[in-house]
Enzyme design. Structure first.
Site, PDB file in Angstrom:
ATOM      1  N   ASP A  65      -9.950   1.942   2.490  1.00 34.83           N
ATOM      2  CA  ASP A  65      -9.952   1.426   3.869  1.00 34.83           C
ATOM      3  C   ASP A  65     -10.693   2.379   4.819  1.00 34.83           C
ATOM      4  OD1 ASP A  65      -8.677  -1.006   3.630  1.00 34.83           O
ATOM      5  OD2 ASP A  65      -6.660  -0.145   3.812  1.00 34.83           O
ATOM      6  N   LYS A  94       0.828  -1.216   0.000  1.00 34.83           N
ATOM      7  CA  LYS A  94       0.000   0.000   0.000  1.00 34.83           C
ATOM      8  C   LYS A  94       0.862   1.266   0.000  1.00 34.83           C
ATOM      9  CE  LYS A  94      -3.786  -2.127   2.575  1.00 34.83           C
ATOM     10  NZ  LYS A  94      -4.722  -2.072   3.689  1.00 34.83           N
TER      11      LYS A  94
HETATM   12  P1  NAP Z   1       1.197  -3.086   9.630  1.00 30.84           P
HETATM   13  O1  NAP Z   1       1.334  -1.876   8.768  1.00 30.84           O
HETATM   14  O2  NAP Z   1       2.233  -4.121   9.572  1.00 30.84           O
HETATM   15  O3  NAP Z   1       1.056  -2.550  11.114  1.00 30.84           O
HETATM   16  C1  NAP Z   1       0.974  -3.372  12.193  1.00 30.84           C
HETATM   17  C2  NAP Z   1       0.948  -2.561  13.499  1.00 30.84           C
HETATM   18  O4  NAP Z   1       0.671  -3.494  14.536  1.00 30.84           O
HETATM   19  C3  NAP Z   1       2.260  -1.890  13.823  1.00 30.84           C
HETATM   20  O5  NAP Z   1       1.995  -0.597  14.311  1.00 30.84           O
HETATM   21  C4  NAP Z   1       2.850  -2.778  14.924  1.00 30.84           C
HETATM   22  O6  NAP Z   1       3.538  -2.062  15.910  1.00 30.84           O
HETATM   23  C5  NAP Z   1       1.617  -3.341  15.569  1.00 30.84           C
HETATM   24  N1  NAP Z   1       1.906  -4.645  16.171  1.00 30.84           N
HETATM   25  C6  NAP Z   1       2.161  -5.810  15.523  1.00 30.84           C
HETATM   26  N2  NAP Z   1       2.349  -6.808  16.433  1.00 30.84           N
HETATM   27  C7  NAP Z   1       2.222  -6.260  17.667  1.00 30.84           C
HETATM   28  C8  NAP Z   1       2.288  -6.779  18.986  1.00 30.84           C
HETATM   29  N3  NAP Z   1       2.552  -8.066  19.206  1.00 30.84           N
HETATM   30  N4  NAP Z   1       2.082  -5.937  20.005  1.00 30.84           N
HETATM   31  C9  NAP Z   1       1.836  -4.652  19.781  1.00 30.84           C
HETATM   32  N5  NAP Z   1       1.744  -4.093  18.561  1.00 30.84           N
HETATM   33  C10 NAP Z   1       1.948  -4.889  17.516  1.00 30.84           C
HETATM   34  O7  NAP Z   1      -0.147  -3.826   9.326  1.00 30.84           O
HETATM   35  P2  NAP Z   1      -1.569  -3.228   8.871  1.00 30.84           P
HETATM   36  O8  NAP Z   1      -1.691  -3.255   7.423  1.00 30.84           O
HETATM   37  O9  NAP Z   1      -1.782  -1.934   9.550  1.00 30.84           O
HETATM   38  O10 NAP Z   1      -2.567  -4.331   9.407  1.00 30.84           O
HETATM   39  C11 NAP Z   1      -2.772  -4.535  10.787  1.00 30.84           C
HETATM   40  C12 NAP Z   1      -3.943  -5.486  11.004  1.00 30.84           C
HETATM   41  O11 NAP Z   1      -5.131  -4.906  10.500  1.00 30.84           O
HETATM   42  C13 NAP Z   1      -3.798  -6.829  10.284  1.00 30.84           C
HETATM   43  O12 NAP Z   1      -4.284  -7.844  11.120  1.00 30.84           O
HETATM   44  C14 NAP Z   1      -4.668  -6.676   9.086  1.00 30.84           C
HETATM   45  O13 NAP Z   1      -5.189  -7.920   8.635  1.00 30.84           O
HETATM   46  C15 NAP Z   1      -5.773  -5.804   9.614  1.00 30.84           C
HETATM   47  N6  NAP Z   1      -6.440  -5.036   8.549  1.00 30.84           N
HETATM   48  C16 NAP Z   1      -7.768  -5.244   8.403  1.00 30.84           C
HETATM   49  C17 NAP Z   1      -8.451  -4.561   7.436  1.00 30.84           C
HETATM   50  C18 NAP Z   1      -9.916  -4.809   7.288  1.00 30.84           C
HETATM   51  O14 NAP Z   1     -10.457  -4.448   6.246  1.00 30.84           O
HETATM   52  N7  NAP Z   1     -10.572  -5.385   8.250  1.00 30.84           N
HETATM   53  C19 NAP Z   1      -7.785  -3.630   6.617  1.00 30.84           C
HETATM   54  C20 NAP Z   1      -6.416  -3.436   6.810  1.00 30.84           C
HETATM   55  C21 NAP Z   1      -5.760  -4.152   7.790  1.00 30.84           C
HETATM   56  P3  NAP Z   1       5.046  -1.530  15.689  1.00 30.84           P
HETATM   57  O15 NAP Z   1       4.885  -0.232  14.990  1.00 30.84           O
HETATM   58  O16 NAP Z   1       5.553  -1.394  17.056  1.00 30.84           O
HETATM   59  O17 NAP Z   1       5.752  -2.586  14.893  1.00 30.84           O
END
Ligand code: NAP
Length: 849
Positions: free
Chosen positions: A683, A647
């Site tokens: 989103d 993205k």
């Molecule tokens: P991303 O850019 O990789 O961001 C992940 C975030 O989660 C980061 O800020 C990370 O923190 C934090 N994180 C990961 N593991 C952690 C842990 N164990 N403890 C605390 N913080 C943690 O991913 P993303 O694209 O934003 O997606 C995140 C989630 O949202 C995924 O599960 C994805 O499937 C979901 N999502 C859903 C939709 C929907 O339509 N429902 C749309 C988009 C995303 P750090 O900054 O400290 O690494």
């Protein structure tokens, strides 16, 4: 990019066959049996239920009604909608009956009026006379009601079916002539099977006393419409076919087709549970098919082989079906060298020796199956887009292959050649098409003029037609070797079959056809036009030229489009829809478990767009994003959905970024318009929509946990909606970065204590995907809070379970996924997704794991 088209090639049968085939259950009986199951006190088993969209719509509606849901969505099924309005009048509570946008244009007024006269409380939600309607009654008095005979028989069937449940029974008076009698017979027939007595007074009046349906197991009889193609194949090939699971005493309208075959020279034998047709060739007939219009197409194909003229009357209704079926029949028969003539409600066919052709199925299952019958007799019949049969008969090709060879094939062509008379729109439409397909446009006349330094008219005047035709053939030799072009040809190119053979190798050939009066209007002003005949008027000249060329046009065309009425853009999209699906895809790494293909493909299917769109998934790693964008341009991929980290990585490679996506700093959707790639972010809409259903957002305090891609969309959406937002993240610097970018509060995950006063808590981290852990301790949650988890598998994460236990309102990640996908759907297809239907199916899939 290649144009690829799937076809089914049918081999003619080599010697008379003797076979047994089976056909799916009847749609009319499947729907009625399901409906009666909702009116019975006890459950019963239904065997051989048809698996089709309409039947699934009925199932879903009945489940929704019994689950006390308010919204009952019949999707595309008109019969389901009408039956549900009647049933809702007997059901406690308030129900809103609705349907897909197409269904909302079909009237329900006569039925609603009749139900109101029986005491029903029904309101139109939007437009008087149309869906959606709100039904508040839970019982009807019964008594007397009047209905017009020439309106949809579905109204009468709906009233008949609920009548036994009315306290005083029901007497229905019919005003005017009763049409569609076979459908009413089927309704009465199945009611009798379930123990209900209906007095039919000559289709003028129906009397039903208050009585009970008796629950008993039911087997849906086979569908005569599906069986007709096999009967026809046997008749044509002097062969013998037995179709099983057919009721010899059936009330189905298309059983009438057997009488027609008998008139054409076939012998019919009925057994207990099957029908056998023994064929002896076919002869012409003159017949009225008002009561079984669907089979007029099968008959028209048979008539093409019968020595003499066949006339089919009473088929005006075919002009308003899925396609303009009479027109489609005439076009495709013309390709096989068969002449026809038609009036508003009749079709005449002059039987001869049909030749092979590629048959356009127009996305219409009945056209595909009818012309497949021709393929069992004539060499070279190939049905384009054979998958359309799935609508009612998914096993059709397999059953047909019991009689003769059926070979699935994929045509791959690099060029699109437009043929047709001067003025038919080849140049204007060709230019639009070239742009849309990302191909080069070549106008053959201009090519000739540049090459020979003279106007076409002058070449003809100076050197004569013969010389011009020679130059034209040289041009065909040259241009047919080009790649990736849309070529607008000269009107006379078809006069020499050699020209067409040169192109055939690597081109799909499209005939543009317009009314001669329109042609003459369009070309009157063309000074470069050489005279083509000695006729005194232009119209006369055009008529003469058309007569001379039409056989060659028809014979060589893979497809035909009418260009008389529509504008070039519309014609171009009609052509594109014939050329095969546009591809969209989701990319990421990993991507195997993505739900996007299910969501989009289901939407295409529900809207009947599966021939126009196909959605795939593709594994693309972070370093493959640039190559993927190139592929999108090269192959003309229409759209892409992106996962993290793509993205953000994709931003430098796009031609344009929508301002909102720019502000969020992430693109989750790419749309390819004629080679121009625009990035969007949907989103944030996925965040807003589910929240707005539950709470007024303005002024609310919102906490967003996480600072990745999803977090940005959350923060943008919540800020836009007027919330006071704080971002919490494990890596505080990333929270700070977002805080500064969007002007919201930020904190470290260690400071979660402050979260308690938030009205809305959103998890945008991946914590929760394992089904066990939650990003926050449940002690932070309190009653009345909205708790939103972006994680969507599992459906109910630990955080959402905790929220529910503490009296907070959960918002599921799946709602976000669906809402953003529906936005993408609109961007890719230009159409609204059937949201309800997709949501319930996807929900089912996730719950099943
Ligand atoms: P991303 O850019 O990789 O961001 C992940 C975030 O989660 C980061 O800020 C990370 O923190 C934090 N994180 C990961 N593991 C952690 C842990 N164990 N403890 C605390 N913080 C943690 O991913 P993303 O694209 O934003 O997606 C995140 C989630 O949202 C995924 O599960 C994805 O499937 C979901 N999502 C859903 C939709 C929907 O339509 N429902 C749309 C988009 C995303 P750090 O900054 O400290 O690494």
């Amino acid at each position: 990019m290649k144009i690829s088209l799937d076809t089914a090639r049918i081999e003619p049968v080599s010697k008379p066959f003797e076979e047994t085939v089976s056909v799916p259950g009847s749609k009319s009986y499947s729907l009625r049996a399901l409906f009666i199951s909702a009116l019975c006190d006890k459950p019963f088993k239904i065997n051989d239920l048809l698996d089709s969209d309409d039947v699934n719509a009925m199932k879903r509606c009945l489940e929704a009604l019994s689950g006390k849901r308010i919204d009952i969505d019949a999707g595309e099924s008109g019969l389901t909608a009408r039956f549900m309005i009647a049933l809702a009048c007997l059901n406690p509570g308030v129900q809103i009956i609705t349907g897909a946008s197409g269904l909302q244009k079909r009237p329900v007024k006569d039925l609603v009026d009749a139900l109101r006269s029986l005491g029903a409380d029904i309101e139109y939600v939007r437009r008087d006379g149309y869906l959606p309607v709100e039904v508040k009654s839970s019982e009807l008095k019964g008594g007397k009601v009047a209905l017009k005979g020439d309106v949809s028989s579905q109204y009468l069937s709906a009233l008949l079916l609920i009548a036994p449940r009315l306290e005083n029974g029901l007497a229905i008076n019919i005003h005017g002539k009763q049409t569609s009698k076979p459908y009413i017979d089927m309704t009465i027939d199945i009611m009798r099977y379930f123990g209900v007595d209906v007095e039919n007074q000559g289709y003028k009046k129906y009397v039903i006393k208050a009585q009970k349906y008796t629950a008993k197991d039911y087997t849906v009889e086979g569908d005569y419409s599906s069986a007709a193609y096999f009967f026809a194949a046997a008749a044509l090939n002097r062969s013998k076919i037995t179709v099983e699971n057919l009721n010899p005493a059936s009330k189905q309208a298309d059983k009438e087709f057997l009488n027609i075959l008998e008139k054409m020279n076939a012998k019919i034998t009925f057994a207990d549970n099957s029908v056998t047709v023994s064929g002896h060739g076919v002869r012409p007939v003159h017949i009225n098919m008002e009561n079984c219009p669907d089979q007029a197409m099968t008959l028209a194909v048979l008539a093409a082989f019968a020595d003499g003229k066949t006339t089919i009357d009473g088929i005006g209704s075919l002009r308003i079906k899925e396609t303009e079926r009479i027109k489609a029949l005439e076009n495709e028969l013309a390709k096989m060298g068969i002449s026809t003539s038609s009036t508003r409600d009749s079709l005449s066919i002059k039987g001869a020796k049909p030749s092979g052709a590629k048959i356009d199925s127009y996305g219409d299952h009945r056209i595909a199956m009818s012309f497949a019958v021709a393929g069992t007799k004539t060499t070279g019949v190939e049905i384009i887009k054979p998958g359309v049969v799935n609508k009612t008969f998914p096993g059709f090709w397999k059953e047909l292959s019991k009689l003769t060879g059926v070979e699935k094939h994929r045509i791959k062509a690099s060029n699109l050649l437009l043929i047709g008379m001067r003025g038919s729109g080849k140049t204007t439409v060709g230019k639009v098409l070239a742009k849309k397909l990302g191909k080069k446009f070549i106008d053959m006349d201009i090519y000739l003029e540049i090459k020979h330094g003279k106007k076409v008219r002058d070449i003809v005047l100076d050197e004569g037609w013969e010389h011009f035709r020679k130059l034209e053939t040289e041009a065909c030799e040259q241009l047919s070797r080009e790649k990736d072009c849309v070529i607008s040809s000269g009107g006379g190119i078809v006069l020499d079959q050699k020209n067409m053979d040169l192109f055939r190798e690597n081109s799909v050939i499209m005939l543009l056809k317009a009314d001669p009066r329109i042609l003459s209007r369009r070309i009157r002003s063309d000074e470069n036009r050489p005279e083509l005949s000695t006729q005194p008027t232009l119209l006369g000249e055009l008529g003469e030229v058309w007569e001379k060329r039409k056989e060659m046009y028809f014979k060589n065309a893979d497809f035909m489009v009418e260009t008389t009425r529509d504008n070039p853009r519309k014609i171009a999209s009609e052509i594109l829809s014939k050329l095969g699906p546009q591809i969209c895809m989701v990319i990421g790494d990993p991507i195997e478990h993505s739900l996007s293909p299910d969501i989009h493909n289901l939407g295409y299917k529900l809207l009947g767009l599966e021939d126009q769109f196909e959605y795939r998934k593709k594994r693309v790693s972070s370093d493959g994003i640039e190559a993927f964008i190139k592929q999108m341009r090269d192959d003309g991929i229409r759209g892409a959905s992106l996962t993290m980290p793509h993205k953000e990585l994709v931003l430098p490679f796009l031609d344009k970024i929508d301002p909102v996506a720019k502000q969020i700093g992430a693109v989750n959707t790419i749309v390819n318009d004629n080679g121009k790639l625009t990035g969007y972010n949907t989103d944030w809409i996925g965040v807003i929509k589910p929240l707005e259903k539950r709470i007024v957002l303005r002024g609310k305090k919102a906490a967003v946990i996480g600072a990745g891609g999803a977090a940005k969309a959350f923060v943008y959406a919540l800020m836009e909606a007027g919330c006071e937002v704080t971002v919490y993240n494990r890596t505080p610097e990333k929270a700070e970065e977002i805080g500064k970018k969007f002007g919201c509060g930020y904190a470290s995950l260690n400071e979660l204590g402050k979260i308690n006063n938030a009205d809305i808590i959103c998890n945008t981290t991946s914590v929760g995907m394992n089904g066990k852990s939650s990003i926050i301790d449940r002690s932070y949650l309190r009653p009345g809070q909205i708790v939103f988890d972006a994680v969507y598998v599992p459906l109910a994460t630990q955080m959402l379970k905790d929220a529910a236990a503490k009296g907070a309102k959960p918002v599921f990640g799946l709602e976000m996924l669906l809402a953003q996908a529906f936005e993408q759907f609109k961007l890719f297809t230009g159409k609204d997704a059937p949201e309800e239907d997709i949501s319930s199916k996807i929900m089912e899939k996730i719950s099943e794991g």
